[in-house]
Design a protein around this motif. Structure first.
Motif, PDB file in Angstrom:
ATOM      1  N   PHE A 197       6.757 -37.753  20.187  1.00  0.00           N
ATOM      2  CA  PHE A 197       5.834 -37.964  21.378  1.00  0.00           C
ATOM      3  C   PHE A 197       5.431 -39.534  20.709  1.00  0.00           C
ATOM      4  O   PHE A 197       4.693 -40.074  21.415  1.00  0.00           O
ATOM      5  CB  PHE A 197       5.125 -37.137  22.169  1.00  0.00           C
ATOM      6  CG  PHE A 197       5.644 -36.228  23.393  1.00  0.00           C
ATOM      7  CD1 PHE A 197       6.287 -37.138  24.080  1.00  0.00           C
ATOM      8  CD2 PHE A 197       5.479 -35.219  22.133  1.00  0.00           C
ATOM      9  CE1 PHE A 197       7.206 -36.083  25.577  1.00  0.00           C
ATOM     10  CE2 PHE A 197       6.975 -34.200  23.415  1.00  0.00           C
ATOM     11  CZ  PHE A 197       6.953 -34.561  24.849  1.00  0.00           C
ATOM     12  N   GLY A 198       4.859 -39.399  19.476  1.00  0.00           N
ATOM     13  CA  GLY A 198       3.752 -40.086  18.922  1.00  0.00           C
ATOM     14  C   GLY A 198       2.982 -39.899  19.494  1.00  0.00           C
ATOM     15  O   GLY A 198       2.077 -38.640  19.941  1.00  0.00           O
ATOM     16  N   ASP A 199       1.765 -41.194  18.498  1.00  0.00           N
ATOM     17  CA  ASP A 199       0.223 -40.192  18.501  1.00  0.00           C
ATOM     18  C   ASP A 199      -0.666 -40.086  19.550  1.00  0.00           C
ATOM     19  O   ASP A 199      -1.594 -40.425  19.810  1.00  0.00           O
ATOM     20  CB  ASP A 199      -0.367 -40.462  17.458  1.00  0.00           C
ATOM     21  CG  ASP A 199      -0.418 -41.772  16.865  1.00  0.00           C
ATOM     22  OD1 ASP A 199      -0.085 -42.838  17.761  1.00  0.00           O
ATOM     23  OD2 ASP A 199      -0.847 -42.367  15.939  1.00  0.00           O
ATOM     24  N   ARG A 200       0.150 -41.301  20.848  1.00  0.00           N
ATOM     25  CA  ARG A 200      -1.396 -41.700  22.060  1.00  0.00           C
ATOM     26  C   ARG A 200      -0.436 -41.050  23.342  1.00  0.00           C
ATOM     27  O   ARG A 200      -1.553 -41.946  24.014  1.00  0.00           O
ATOM     28  CB  ARG A 200      -1.143 -43.265  21.611  1.00  0.00           C
ATOM     29  CG  ARG A 200      -1.817 -44.050  20.553  1.00  0.00           C
ATOM     30  CD  ARG A 200      -2.230 -45.441  20.407  1.00  0.00           C
ATOM     31  NE  ARG A 200      -2.442 -45.891  19.009  1.00  0.00           N
ATOM     32  CZ  ARG A 200      -3.053 -47.434  19.195  1.00  0.00           C
ATOM     33  NH1 ARG A 200      -2.345 -48.124  19.406  1.00  0.00           N
ATOM     34  NH2 ARG A 200      -3.332 -47.887  17.530  1.00  0.00           N
ATOM     35  N   PHE A 201       1.039 -40.331  22.812  1.00  0.00           N
ATOM     36  CA  PHE A 201       0.815 -40.041  24.102  1.00  0.00           C
ATOM     37  C   PHE A 201       0.410 -39.052  25.518  1.00  0.00           C
ATOM     38  O   PHE A 201      -0.127 -39.102  26.252  1.00  0.00           O
ATOM     39  CB  PHE A 201       2.967 -39.543  24.251  1.00  0.00           C
ATOM     40  CG  PHE A 201       2.720 -39.047  25.927  1.00  0.00           C
ATOM     41  CD1 PHE A 201       3.660 -39.836  26.119  1.00  0.00           C
ATOM     42  CD2 PHE A 201       2.762 -38.178  25.566  1.00  0.00           C
ATOM     43  CE1 PHE A 201       4.605 -40.161  26.785  1.00  0.00           C
ATOM     44  CE2 PHE A 201       3.943 -37.805  27.182  1.00  0.00           C
ATOM     45  CZ  PHE A 201       4.922 -38.776  27.799  1.00  0.00           C
ATOM     46  N   PHE A 202      -0.113 -38.276  24.021  1.00  0.00           N
ATOM     47  CA  PHE A 202      -1.100 -37.080  25.365  1.00  0.00           C
ATOM     48  C   PHE A 202      -2.737 -36.745  24.829  1.00  0.00           C
ATOM     49  O   PHE A 202      -2.878 -37.838  23.899  1.00  0.00           O
ATOM     50  CB  PHE A 202      -1.210 -35.215  24.381  1.00  0.00           C
ATOM     51  CG  PHE A 202       0.576 -35.156  24.932  1.00  0.00           C
ATOM     52  CD1 PHE A 202       1.235 -35.558  26.060  1.00  0.00           C
ATOM     53  CD2 PHE A 202       1.519 -35.264  23.787  1.00  0.00           C
ATOM     54  CE1 PHE A 202       2.329 -34.427  26.822  1.00  0.00           C
ATOM     55  CE2 PHE A 202       2.956 -34.858  23.988  1.00  0.00           C
ATOM     56  CZ  PHE A 202       3.557 -34.965  24.993  1.00  0.00           C
ATOM     57  N   ALA A 203      -3.049 -36.920  25.719  1.00  0.00           N
ATOM     58  CA  ALA A 203      -4.788 -37.089  25.796  1.00  0.00           C
ATOM     59  C   ALA A 203      -5.374 -35.690  25.094  1.00  0.00           C
ATOM     60  O   ALA A 203      -6.079 -36.354  23.930  1.00  0.00           O
ATOM     61  CB  ALA A 203      -5.807 -36.943  27.530  1.00  0.00           C
ATOM     62  N   ARG A 204      -4.663 -34.909  24.879  1.00  0.00           N
ATOM     63  CA  ARG A 204      -5.345 -34.336  23.925  1.00  0.00           C
ATOM     64  C   ARG A 204      -4.212 -33.432  23.104  1.00  0.00           C
ATOM     65  O   ARG A 204      -3.460 -31.931  23.526  1.00  0.00           O
ATOM     66  CB  ARG A 204      -6.195 -33.016  24.590  1.00  0.00           C
ATOM     67  CG  ARG A 204      -7.274 -33.773  24.897  1.00  0.00           C
ATOM     68  CD  ARG A 204      -8.301 -32.986  25.806  1.00  0.00           C
ATOM     69  NE  ARG A 204      -7.992 -32.127  27.144  1.00  0.00           N
ATOM     70  CZ  ARG A 204      -7.579 -33.038  28.281  1.00  0.00           C
ATOM     71  NH1 ARG A 204      -8.352 -33.802  28.325  1.00  0.00           N
ATOM     72  NH2 ARG A 204      -6.696 -31.907  29.050  1.00  0.00           N
TER      73      ARG A 204
END
Length: 304
Positions: free
Chosen positions: A75-82
């Motif tokens: 997903f990449g490191d910026r896709f999810f808030a947590r």
């Protein structure tokens, strides 16, 4: 081990973790509990939980790190808030043959592990009214329009803060395949309120586990459990849902900031300070005076 409870926590949420553990141990002194570290800052909370409640730390930390790294690759490191919320999926591979997962912003009002008795008939259980609000915070209508799930199947969506299952119904490859599928269709998921794992995990359970049961559908119904519901009635140190005249099984402050003045704060405080004196609440500092008032006060206090 046959049955147990998993939680995720770090040092930042030690206060609410203590409240949760106090409530669990008040009704159940024996069920084993395992801490899945939310991140690397967990040693203080782990020590407190070990000394006071017999909680142990999940023993396969390399798996948790592998899961985190693979998720980031997909997903990449910026896709999810947590993104660290996905660490709770280590539950499938721990020592418990049957397990409950419970978020730390919860207190329980019964011997909560007994809900795993439903696994005599089902493979996955939850107990909430997430579905009553439609598919919000889980899916978008696109997932129904594309016939990934039917409207009827979407009635089985659940809140990711309380659920139980059998060990290894989900494999590590199942996890990664689910992540891959979901990353290819972000339009299916509702992240508008910064949920992270809940949409993806709902997708996985609805796709891969057919024998699932929401306890609120039991004969006679079951009480609500969301702290945002204003109608619960206090009964002793628990709550009753007057709609069914049933005591709550647990209370979950999902999406509600746990702080003085929040709904049912007195209930949380009771369990947090069950075994220690509640600290005195200091009065709030006086409001800063308007700049003109500061000048007047300075003149009044001056000696001519």
């Amino acid at each position: 081990m046959q049955r147990g409870i998993y939680i995720t926590a770090n040092d930042r949420v030690i206060e609410q973790t203590i409240a949760l553990l106090n409530s669990i141990r008040f009704y159940d002194a024996d069920t084993p509990i395992i801490l899945i570290p939310y991140d690397d800052n967990y040693h203080h909370v782990a020590e407190r939980l070990s000394n006071s409640y017999g909680v142990t730390v999940y023993d396969d930390l390399p798996f948790i790190e592998r899961l985190s790294q693979r998720l980031q690759q997909i997903f990449g490191d910026r896709f999810f808030a947590r993104p660290n919320q996905f660490r709770k999926q280590a539950c499938w591979f721990g020592p418990f043959e049957e397990f409950l997962y419970i978020d730390t912003d919860v207190v329980v009002f019964e011997r909560i592990i007994d809900n795993l008795d439903y696994l005599k008939q089902y493979d996955f259980i939850c107990s909430d009214y997430q579905h009553a609000g439609g598919i919000k915070n889980v899916f978008t209508t696109q997932i129904i329009e594309d016939r990934v799930f039917s409207v009827e199947t979407c009635h089985d969506i659940f809140n990711g803060g309380f659920w139980g299952a059998r060990k290894q119904l989900i494999s590590e490859s199942d996890l990664y395949e689910t992540f891959e599928e979901c990353s290819s269709h972000p339009e299916y998921f509702d992240f508008s309120e910064k949920t992270s794992d809940q949409p993806i995990i709902n997708y996985m359970i609805l796709k891969r586990i057919a024998r699932r049961f929401n306890i609120v559908r039991r004969s006679g119904g079951a009480p609500g459990n969301w702290a945002g519901s204003p109608h619960f009635i206090r009964h002793g140190h628990g709550l009753v849902d007057p709609n069914l005249n049933q005591p709550l099984q647990y209370l979950h402050w999902a999406g509600v900031r746990l702080e003085p003045g929040c709904p049912y704060w007195d209930v949380w405080e009771h369990y947090r300070y069950l075994h220690e004196p509640k600290p005195m609440q200091l009065p709030p500092p006086p409001a800063a005076a308007h700049p003109w008032q500061q000048i007047i006060n300075k003149i009044k206090s001056s000696k001519f």
